[in-house]
Design an enzyme around this catalytic site. Structure first.
Site, PDB file in Angstrom:
ATOM      1  N   LYS A  10       0.697  -1.234  -0.125  1.00 27.43           N
ATOM      2  CA  LYS A  10       0.195   0.068   0.026  1.00 27.43           C
ATOM      3  C   LYS A  10       0.889   1.241   0.004  1.00 27.43           C
ATOM      4  O   LYS A  10       2.008   1.004   0.434  1.00 27.43           O
ATOM      5  CB  LYS A  10      -0.972  -0.073   1.209  1.00 27.43           C
ATOM      6  N   PRO A  94       9.527  -4.433   0.096  1.00 25.04           N
ATOM      7  CA  PRO A  94      10.805  -4.206   1.292  1.00 25.04           C
ATOM      8  C   PRO A  94      10.071  -4.397   2.730  1.00 25.04           C
ATOM      9  O   PRO A  94       9.013  -3.691   2.833  1.00 25.04           O
ATOM     10  CB  PRO A  94      11.250  -2.919   0.981  1.00 25.04           C
ATOM     11  N   GLY A 101       3.968  -4.082   4.277  1.00 25.87           N
ATOM     12  CA  GLY A 101       4.327  -5.430   4.080  1.00 25.87           C
ATOM     13  C   GLY A 101       3.905  -6.351   4.961  1.00 25.87           C
ATOM     14  O   GLY A 101       3.153  -7.426   4.740  1.00 25.87           O
ATOM     15  N   GLY A 102       4.197  -6.289   6.221  1.00 28.99           N
ATOM     16  CA  GLY A 102       3.781  -7.058   7.220  1.00 28.99           C
ATOM     17  C   GLY A 102       2.117  -7.103   7.311  1.00 28.99           C
ATOM     18  O   GLY A 102       1.410  -8.125   7.569  1.00 28.99           O
ATOM     19  N   SER A 103       1.393  -5.962   7.313  1.00 23.68           N
ATOM     20  CA  SER A 103       0.044  -5.856   7.515  1.00 23.68           C
ATOM     21  C   SER A 103      -0.672  -6.565   6.218  1.00 23.68           C
ATOM     22  O   SER A 103      -1.478  -7.340   6.550  1.00 23.68           O
ATOM     23  CB  SER A 103      -0.452  -4.291   7.212  1.00 23.68           C
ATOM     24  N   ASP A 136      -2.917  -1.214  10.075  1.00 21.67           N
ATOM     25  CA  ASP A 136      -2.960  -1.006   8.604  1.00 21.67           C
ATOM     26  C   ASP A 136      -3.555  -2.323   8.352  1.00 21.67           C
ATOM     27  O   ASP A 136      -3.915  -2.383   6.947  1.00 21.67           O
ATOM     28  CB  ASP A 136      -1.765  -0.995   8.198  1.00 21.67           C
TER      29      ASP A 136
HETATM   30  O1  C5P Z   1      -0.883  -0.537  14.803  1.00 22.99           O
HETATM   31  P1  C5P Z   1       0.693  -0.799  14.309  1.00 22.99           P
HETATM   32  O2  C5P Z   1       1.411  -2.177  15.183  1.00 22.99           O
HETATM   33  O3  C5P Z   1       1.034  -0.646  12.758  1.00 22.99           O
HETATM   34  O4  C5P Z   1       1.199   0.513  15.031  1.00 22.99           O
HETATM   35  C1  C5P Z   1       2.785   0.829  15.171  1.00 22.99           C
HETATM   36  C2  C5P Z   1       2.760   2.061  16.260  1.00 22.99           C
HETATM   37  O5  C5P Z   1       2.288   3.027  15.617  1.00 22.99           O
HETATM   38  C3  C5P Z   1       1.932   1.764  17.355  1.00 22.99           C
HETATM   39  O6  C5P Z   1       2.539   0.966  18.378  1.00 22.99           O
HETATM   40  C4  C5P Z   1       1.762   3.132  17.877  1.00 22.99           C
HETATM   41  O7  C5P Z   1       2.945   3.524  18.648  1.00 22.99           O
HETATM   42  C5  C5P Z   1       1.753   3.797  16.436  1.00 22.99           C
HETATM   43  N1  C5P Z   1       0.183   4.180  16.043  1.00 22.99           N
HETATM   44  C6  C5P Z   1      -0.260   5.301  16.513  1.00 22.99           C
HETATM   45  N2  C5P Z   1      -1.577   5.507  16.258  1.00 22.99           N
HETATM   46  C7  C5P Z   1      -2.019   4.901  15.184  1.00 22.99           C
HETATM   47  C8  C5P Z   1      -1.480   3.723  14.727  1.00 22.99           C
HETATM   48  C9  C5P Z   1      -0.332   3.358  15.051  1.00 22.99           C
HETATM   49  O8  C5P Z   1       0.173   6.106  17.514  1.00 22.99           O
HETATM   50  N3  C5P Z   1      -3.482   5.312  14.808  1.00 22.99           N
END
Ligand code: C5P
Length: 282
Positions: A10, A94, A101-103, A136
Site C-alpha cells: 500500500k 521491502p 508489508g507485514g500488514s 494497517d
Molecule cells: O498498529 P501498528 O502496530 O502498525 O502501529 C505501530 C505503532 O504506531 C503503534 O505502536 C503506535 O505507537 C503507532 N500508532 C499510533 N496511532 C495509530 C497507529 C499506530 O500512534 N493510529
C-alpha cells in the site's frame, strides 16, 4: 489443499493526525491505495498442531512477532482447528519501508484461511480480527483505494484512481513506526487537506490528487533520516508529477501519468538508490 493469496503493498496518498487519543494511538485520517508490488502467501495444512512460517527473506521474523503468524494463531484457536499449518511468505515488498508489508501478509493470511477453513467470515469480520496484528491490516483486507480513519479501523471505499505510474524508492534504512509516532508533535507539523484529497480522488481528478498529496509524519522521519528529503528532491528534479513519503517512511514515491516520464524517473533513481520499483496503482 494449498491456497495462494497475493498480498499487495500500500501507499499513503495522504496521512494526517490531529491528536493523540487517550488510548495512546493517534487519531488518523488517511487516503491509501494498493500497488502492484506484492508478496505471495501460500497456506497449507501440515501434520501436527503447529504453525510454521517460512520465507525467502532472511530478515523476516518467523515467530510470534510475524503478523501473519499472529492472525493465523488467532483463527486456529478461535475455530478449534487441530491441525498444523504452513505459511510460506514470498517476500517482494521491502520490510519496514512504509509499504505495509507485514500488514498485507496478515490480511492475505486472513483471506486465505477464510477460504482454506471455509469460515464464511465477511471482509468486515476479517478486518476487525486483523487489528490484533496492526492498525494497517483492516485497510489491507479491503484493498483498492479508501479513506481510513479512527486508529485505522474505519474504512470508507473511494472511487478508482485515474491511471498512474508509481516509482517507489526505498533508501537503505529501516524505520520504526512506533518511534516516529512517539516523536511526533501534532502542533508542529504540516497537516495535509485530506478532505480536498478525498474530493479529488472521488472526482478522478489527477491534478487535484497531486496538489493535495501530504503526510504529517514526513518532517519527523526526515529529521532522523535526511536521505528521505534527498530522494524527494531528486525525484522532483527528474520530473515526477508529485512526490511523497509513504506511511512513516522511509520509502518515497513519485507519481507520473505518463509512462515514458515514469521510466525516466525510474532509470534516474536507479543510479542513485539500489531498491527502486516501477509499479501501477491497482
Ligand atoms: O498498529 P501498528 O502496530 O502498525 O502501529 C505501530 C505503532 O504506531 C503503534 O505502536 C503506535 O505507537 C503507532 N500508532 C499510533 N496511532 C495509530 C497507529 C499506530 O500512534 N493510529
Amino acid at each position: 489443499m494449498e491456497i495462494l493469496e497475493k498480498a499487495p503493498a500500500k501507499i499513503n496518498l495522504g496521512l494526517d493526525t490531529q491528536f493523540l487519543r487517550p488510548d495512546g494511538y493517534h487519531e488518523l485520517s488517511m487516503v491509501m491505495t494498493t500497488v502492484d508490488l506484492a508478496d505471495r502467501v501460500t497456506l497449507k495444512e501440515i501434520p501436527g498442531n503447529k504453525i510454521i512460517v517460512t520465507s525467502n527473506n532472511a530478515f523476516l521474523p518467523l515467530n510470534k512477532k510475524n503478523h501473519a503468524y499472529q492472525v493465523a494463531h488467532f483463527l486456529k484457536n478461535k475455530y478449534h482447528k487441530e491441525t498444523g499449518l504452513h505459511i510460506a511468505i514470498e517476500k517482494n515488498i521491502p520490510i519496514a519501508a512504509g509499504l505495509g508489508g507485514g500488514s498485507t501478509d496478515a490480511a492475505a493470511t486472513l483471506r486465505g484461511l477464510n477460504r482454506l477453513w471455509n469460515l464464511q467470515l465477511s471482509k468486515a469480520d476479517l478486518a476487525e480480527i486483523g487489528l490484533i496484528a496492526g492498525s494497517d491490516v483492516p485497510f489491507c483486507v479491503h484493498g483498492k483505494t479508501a479513506q481510513v480513519t479512527g486508529f485505522g479501523e474505519i474504512i470508507t471505499p473511494l472511487k478508482e484512481l485515474p491511471k498512474m505510474w508509481v516509482v517507489l524508492v526505498k533508501p537503505p534504512v529501516s524505520v520504526s513506526t512506533a518511534k516516529i509516532f512517539q516523536a511526533l508533535d501534532v502542533s508542529k507539523v504540516t497537516h495535509p487537506n485530506i478532505n480536498a484529497l478525498v474530493a479529488a480522488v472521488n472526482a478522478q481528478d489527477y491534478s487535484g490528487i497531486i496538489e493535495n498529496l501530504g503526510n504529517s509524519l514526513t518532517s519527523v522521519t526526515k529529521e532522523r533520516y535526511p536521505i528521505v528529503e534527498k530522494i524527494e528532491t531528486k525525484m522532483k528534479q527528474f520530473g515526477a508529477d508529485g512526490v511523497l513519503m509513504t506511511g512513516s517512511g522511509p520509502t518515497v514515491y513519485g507519481l507520473c501519468q505518463n509512462y515514458s516520464r515514469a521510466k525516466r524517473v525510474y532509470n534516474s533513481m536507479k543510479g542513485f538508490c539500489h531498491e527502486v520499483y516501477l509499479v501501477r496503482t491497482l
